[in-house]
Motif scaffolding. Structure first.
Motif, PDB file in Angstrom:
ATOM      1  N   LEU A 115       3.564  18.934   2.066  1.00  0.00           N
ATOM      2  CA  LEU A 115       3.455  17.671   1.331  1.00  0.00           C
ATOM      3  C   LEU A 115       4.835  17.099   1.039  1.00  0.00           C
ATOM      4  N   ARG A 116       5.735  17.956   0.571  1.00  0.00           N
ATOM      5  CA  ARG A 116       7.099  17.479   0.285  1.00  0.00           C
ATOM      6  C   ARG A 116       7.743  16.908   1.549  1.00  0.00           C
ATOM      7  N   GLN A 117       7.562  17.608   2.651  1.00  0.00           N
ATOM      8  CA  GLN A 117       8.151  17.149   3.907  1.00  0.00           C
ATOM      9  C   GLN A 117       7.595  15.776   4.298  1.00  0.00           C
ATOM     10  N   GLY A 118       6.275  15.628   4.187  1.00  0.00           N
ATOM     11  CA  GLY A 118       5.656  14.348   4.542  1.00  0.00           C
ATOM     12  C   GLY A 118       6.071  13.222   3.621  1.00  0.00           C
ATOM     13  N   LEU A 119       6.186  13.530   2.332  1.00  0.00           N
ATOM     14  CA  LEU A 119       6.606  12.509   1.375  1.00  0.00           C
ATOM     15  C   LEU A 119       8.046  12.062   1.642  1.00  0.00           C
ATOM     16  N   LYS A 120       8.919  13.022   1.959  1.00  0.00           N
ATOM     17  CA  LYS A 120      10.305  12.655   2.258  1.00  0.00           C
ATOM     18  C   LYS A 120      10.373  11.751   3.483  1.00  0.00           C
ATOM     19  N   ILE A 121       9.621  12.118   4.538  1.00  0.00           N
ATOM     20  CA  ILE A 121       9.615  11.296   5.752  1.00  0.00           C
ATOM     21  C   ILE A 121       9.109   9.885   5.418  1.00  0.00           C
ATOM     22  N   LYS A 125      -1.554  10.269   2.794  1.00  0.00           N
ATOM     23  CA  LYS A 125      -0.347   9.433   2.840  1.00  0.00           C
ATOM     24  C   LYS A 125       0.837  10.228   3.367  1.00  0.00           C
ATOM     25  N   ALA A 126       0.946  11.494   2.969  1.00  0.00           N
ATOM     26  CA  ALA A 126       2.048  12.332   3.443  1.00  0.00           C
ATOM     27  C   ALA A 126       1.887  12.644   4.921  1.00  0.00           C
ATOM     28  N   ALA A 127       0.637  12.870   5.363  1.00  0.00           N
ATOM     29  CA  ALA A 127       0.404  13.281   6.746  1.00  0.00           C
ATOM     30  C   ALA A 127       0.604  12.151   7.730  1.00  0.00           C
ATOM     31  N   GLU A 128       0.295  10.925   7.327  1.00  0.00           N
ATOM     32  CA  GLU A 128       0.301   9.815   8.278  1.00  0.00           C
ATOM     33  C   GLU A 128       1.705   9.405   8.731  1.00  0.00           C
ATOM     34  N   ASN A 129       2.732   9.975   8.116  1.00  0.00           N
ATOM     35  CA  ASN A 129       4.094   9.607   8.478  1.00  0.00           C
ATOM     36  C   ASN A 129       4.729  10.539   9.514  1.00  0.00           C
ATOM     37  N   ASP A 130       3.968  11.561   9.932  1.00  0.00           N
ATOM     38  CA  ASP A 130       4.534  12.513  10.893  1.00  0.00           C
ATOM     39  C   ASP A 130       3.402  13.072  11.757  1.00  0.00           C
ATOM     40  N   ASP A 131       3.564  13.024  13.075  1.00  0.00           N
ATOM     41  CA  ASP A 131       2.499  13.463  13.991  1.00  0.00           C
ATOM     42  C   ASP A 131       2.169  14.937  13.805  1.00  0.00           C
ATOM     43  N   SER A 164       0.804  -1.229   0.000  1.00  0.00           N
ATOM     44  CA  SER A 164       0.000   0.000   0.000  1.00  0.00           C
ATOM     45  C   SER A 164       0.835   1.278   0.000  1.00  0.00           C
ATOM     46  N   ALA A 165       2.154   1.154   0.126  1.00  0.00           N
ATOM     47  CA  ALA A 165       3.021   2.338   0.078  1.00  0.00           C
ATOM     48  C   ALA A 165       3.027   2.984  -1.310  1.00  0.00           C
ATOM     49  N   VAL A 166       2.586   2.242  -2.339  1.00  0.00           N
ATOM     50  CA  VAL A 166       2.522   2.797  -3.699  1.00  0.00           C
ATOM     51  C   VAL A 166       1.518   3.950  -3.719  1.00  0.00           C
ATOM     52  N   THR A 167       2.008   5.146  -4.059  1.00  0.00           N
ATOM     53  CA  THR A 167       1.218   6.380  -3.927  1.00  0.00           C
ATOM     54  C   THR A 167       1.274   7.179  -5.228  1.00  0.00           C
ATOM     55  N   VAL A 168       0.134   7.375  -5.859  1.00  0.00           N
ATOM     56  CA  VAL A 168       0.100   8.061  -7.153  1.00  0.00           C
ATOM     57  C   VAL A 168       0.405   9.549  -6.962  1.00  0.00           C
ATOM     58  N   MET A 169       1.429  10.026  -7.674  1.00  0.00           N
ATOM     59  CA  MET A 169       1.810  11.442  -7.682  1.00  0.00           C
ATOM     60  C   MET A 169       1.342  12.124  -8.970  1.00  0.00           C
ATOM     61  N   HIS A 196      10.323   4.081   4.209  1.00  0.00           N
ATOM     62  CA  HIS A 196       9.953   3.028   3.263  1.00  0.00           C
ATOM     63  C   HIS A 196       8.443   2.773   3.304  1.00  0.00           C
ATOM     64  N   GLN A 197       7.681   3.857   3.503  1.00  0.00           N
ATOM     65  CA  GLN A 197       6.235   3.744   3.603  1.00  0.00           C
ATOM     66  C   GLN A 197       5.496   4.556   2.543  1.00  0.00           C
ATOM     67  N   VAL A 198       6.245   5.246   1.679  1.00  0.00           N
ATOM     68  CA  VAL A 198       5.663   5.969   0.551  1.00  0.00           C
ATOM     69  C   VAL A 198       6.534   5.729  -0.673  1.00  0.00           C
ATOM     70  N   PHE A 199       5.916   5.214  -1.750  1.00  0.00           N
ATOM     71  CA  PHE A 199       6.611   5.041  -3.026  1.00  0.00           C
ATOM     72  C   PHE A 199       5.865   5.879  -4.072  1.00  0.00           C
ATOM     73  N   PRO A 200       6.293   7.134  -4.286  1.00  0.00           N
ATOM     74  CA  PRO A 200       5.580   8.000  -5.244  1.00  0.00           C
ATOM     75  C   PRO A 200       5.634   7.434  -6.658  1.00  0.00           C
ATOM     76  N   VAL A 201       4.538   7.605  -7.396  1.00  0.00           N
ATOM     77  CA  VAL A 201       4.424   7.099  -8.766  1.00  0.00           C
ATOM     78  C   VAL A 201       4.416   8.274  -9.736  1.00  0.00           C
ATOM     79  N   PHE A 202       5.341   8.236 -10.721  1.00  0.00           N
ATOM     80  CA  PHE A 202       5.438   9.280 -11.746  1.00  0.00           C
ATOM     81  C   PHE A 202       5.132   8.690 -13.124  1.00  0.00           C
ATOM     82  N   CYS A 203       4.756   9.558 -14.054  1.00  0.00           N
ATOM     83  CA  CYS A 203       4.422   9.172 -15.424  1.00  0.00           C
ATOM     84  C   CYS A 203       5.503   9.682 -16.381  1.00  0.00           C
TER      85      CYS A 203
END
Length: 709
Positions: free
Chosen positions: A238-244, A215-221, A156-161, A249-256
């Protein structure tokens, strides 16, 4: 070249199955950043990364190639890797030293076999990962199916960007969910036009944007609190949450992307700059003792060599990552494993075959140098006082083996030197000079890996070779006791030869009772170098054989055990008791009793129900449930015994015992019936009896060979 500090350096590795577009994406990223004036193609054999002759001939990557690009005040080090399992060593070393993995998925095929195999190592090293759906401009592109496939494989870490607006022929638009903007690319690619999201896509974009925010928010209180308070996150949050999330290893952003049409690479590089972590933000490397090595430019210099390459007319190139400190040309560091000091006279950033001289490399950066004397892959260079040793890369065990012989016997001596050079570049190739089998054996990752070795021997080193089946290291033993005697008598002018030996031989096993038939004066228990034991009992009484001849008898027995009576294989697990004999006061000597002992042992061996043993391996095969029938069939037709079945992470695991004589064929068969989806591990288990019909066949072959000689 511009000087970049440790916060503005990114190290990425391009991963994916063969033909997923990694090399094309490298070319596009370098072109888009102005590093190269025009884009080459794999078909025209003029790309920056695939520059070796074998890669031109094959039309795909064989080696991991280091490159770099520069994008908006960031330096991005890139390693382009092969997509085939046979070259997995190149992939593993690249994953190890990079900080972010870019995993390319072909939009027509989803998660392919090679991708799943590579993912095991990405997951093992917990590398931040970006998924790239490439080839969205092809007729059968299916973004949704590819993302679903990725979630099945990676979770579920696969996250559409981003998602495509018009995938397929004519693809030119994507909606970016971080910036909530539609990017429309010109016909020839390049810089896109930024447009509002059309009304027809607003509902889908809002839904996916909300998923991204959550998805970005759930990685940081703190971000979660802000999300609950505001109902949204701004772009920086959003960038901060995605980096965290990526670091965890809980977010895998998806690019086209359409790499071939240069659509999407600039936005990807911008995300790498702004969100993908630098080495200084990653968990620190560890020493062999498990101690952290901070990525600190002010710390003591520590370099880790992850790749060695021999280039024609240049010599040895050593590729390294600066783990700590900073280095300049002329620095002298110590290699504890090579027990030598090394001076790095020149430092380079590599772009395929091109090397760009630099005057400084900081912690976190990747570079290379020339002509280190005794430093190889997996070695660490540091100051002598610290003695720092970076934990080595663990490469997979080989899967297939073959014997190699030179066609021109004048090349015999040179073969060893050449194979040592190839092994220096490729640690996944193991070379065995087998005295027992009288063969040089190559242990490799697969048939394609072997074909590369052969190509190099014949085209680079101009050494025609023949690949032959590797022999099996059988063992010989006995199943019952037997008695024999042998008199060696030879008379010529002067002193002759005389020795007579009586012996009893028995199968040996741990804990067997002491000999009762004859009094044992002393016992010698020998742990044989090839496995098993020989127990030698001296039961001579009355001085019928002088004690000084007993070592000669033992020597004769040992010589015959090194070339067994059945097939010439090593003999193991036997107890020999010498209980009688005769000697001559003049003619008896060491050679006489050596021959008598050897021949008495040989005769007794044939009478003792001899048994040929073969090496057997524990084989573990992991594959989808639908393939179990085919796998079971292949195992059973290759004399395998099924020992267990289990379920692991949605896959079926079959465990079996398989003779080594069937193992090489089994690997090829399993790869064939599972389309390469089966993961196979094999570990030596024991020596087991060979079936009677096969033993008879092998004995007959050995006799024919002896007659021919």
């Amino acid at each position: 070249m511009k000087d970049y500090d440790e916060k503005h350096i990114r190290n990425i590795v391009l991963l994916g199955a063969a033909k997923s577009g990694k090399t094309t994406l490298c070319e596009t990223m370098l072109f888009e950043a102005g590093i190269i004036p025009r884009r080459g193609t794999v078909e025209e054999r003029n790309t920056v990364s695939d520059y070796h002759d074998i890669e031109h001939e094959r039309g795909s990557s064989v080696y991991a190639t280091c490159l770099h690009t520069e994008w908006r005040n960031y330096k991005i080090n890139i390693i382009d890797t092969p997509g085939l399992e046979d070259f997995i060593g190149e992939v593993i070393a690249s994953i190890r030293v990079c900080d972010t993995a870019l995993l390319l998925l072909n939009a027509q095929h989803g998660v392919e076999v090679g991708t799943e195999l590579i993912w095991d190592y990405v997951d093992k090293y917990r590398k931040p990962t970006i998924l790239i759906v490439n080839q969205l401009d092809t007729e059968f592109a299916n973004f949704t199916a590819t993302v679903d496939d990725a979630r099945r494989a990676f979770g579920s870490a696969v996250t559409v960007m981003q998602y495509p607006v018009n995938q397929g022929i004519g693809f030119n638009s994507v909606i970016d969910l971080l910036k909530m903007t539609l990017y429309r690319f010109p016909e020839n690619g390049g810089k896109p036009e930024k447009l509002p999201i059309p009304d027809s896509e607003k509902e889908t974009a809002e839904r996916l944007h909300n998923e991204l925010v959550e998805k970005a928010a759930e990685n940081d209180d703190t971000l979660m609190e802000q999300y609950f308070e505001k109902g949204n996150l701004d772009e920086d949050e959003l960038r901060q949450g995605l980096k965290i999330g990526m670091l965890k290893h809980q977010v895998f952003p998806v690019f086209c992307l359409s790499a071939v049409n240069n659509m999407g690479s600039g936005r990807l590089m911008g995300f790498i700059d702004n969100v993908a972590p630098a080495a200084i933000e990653m968990p620190p490397e560890q020493t062999e003792d498990g101690e952290p090595i901070p990525c600190d430019p002010a710390g003591p210099p520590v370099l880790f060599v992850f790749k060695t390459l021999l280039e024609p007319h240049i010599g040895r190139l050593s590729f390294f990552k600066v783990i700590s400190g900073e280095i300049r040309p002329g620095i002298e560091l110590y290699n504890e494993k090579g027990n030598t000091s090394e001076r790095l006279n020149q430092l380079f950033i590599a772009d395929g075959r091109n090397r760009n001289p630099v005057e400084l490399l900081r912690s976190g950066d990747i570079g290379c140098t020339l002509k280190l004397k005794n430093t190889l892959t997996n070695h660490t260079l540091s100051d002598k006082q610290s003695g720092t040793q970076v934990a080595p890369i663990v490469f997979p065990l080989p899967k297939v083996r073959v014997a190699v012989e030179v066609i021109n016997k004048a090349d015999d001596e040179k073969l060893g030197e050449v194979l040592a050079e190839i092994h220096m570049e490729d640690p996944t190739l193991e070379i065995e000079y087998n005295k027992e089998l009288k063969q040089v054996i190559l242990h490799a990752q697969g048939e394609l890996h072997l074909s590369l070795i052969r190509w190099r021997l014949e085209h680079v080193y101009k050494m025609p070779v023949e690949f032959l089946p590797a022999k099996i290291p059988y063992r010989e033993t006995i199943r019952q006791s037997a008695m024999s005697n042998y008199r060696h008598k030879k008379q010529s002018g002067g002193a002759g030869q005389f020795g007579e030996v009586y012996m009893k031989i028995e199968p040996y096993y741990d804990g067997m009772p002491a000999l009762k038939d004859y009094p044992v004066r002393d016992t010698d228990t020998i742990d044989l170098a090839w496995g098993g034991k020989l127990v030698f009992n001296n039961c001579i009484v009355g001085g019928v054989i002088d004690n000084r001849f007993l070592p000669s008898i033992l020597k004769g027995i040992m010589e015959k055990m090194q070339e067994g009576p059945l097939t010439g294989s090593y003999v193991r697990d036997i107890r020999v008791s010498v209980y009688d004999g005769k000697m001559h006061p003049v003619d008896s000597n060491d050679i006489s009793f050596k021959i008598a002992g050897m021949m008495a042992f040989k005769e007794a061996f044939h009478q003792a129900d001899p048994q040929l043993l073969e090496p057997v391996f524990d084989v573990e095969t992991t594959a989808p449930d639908s393939m179990m029938g085919d796998i079971m069939g292949e195992l059973q037709t290759r004399r395998s015994i099924i020992t267990g079945m289990d379920t692991l992470n949605g896959f079926q695991v079959i465990r079996a015992r398989t003779p080594q004589a069937e193992l090489d064929k089994l690997y090829a068969a399993l790869r064939n019936v599972t389309q390469g989806k089966a993961k196979v591990k094999a570990v030596f288990a024991e020596y087991a009896p060979v079936p009677g019909d096969l033993q008879k066949k092998l004995m007959e072959e050995y006799k024919r060979e002896e007659v021919a000689v």
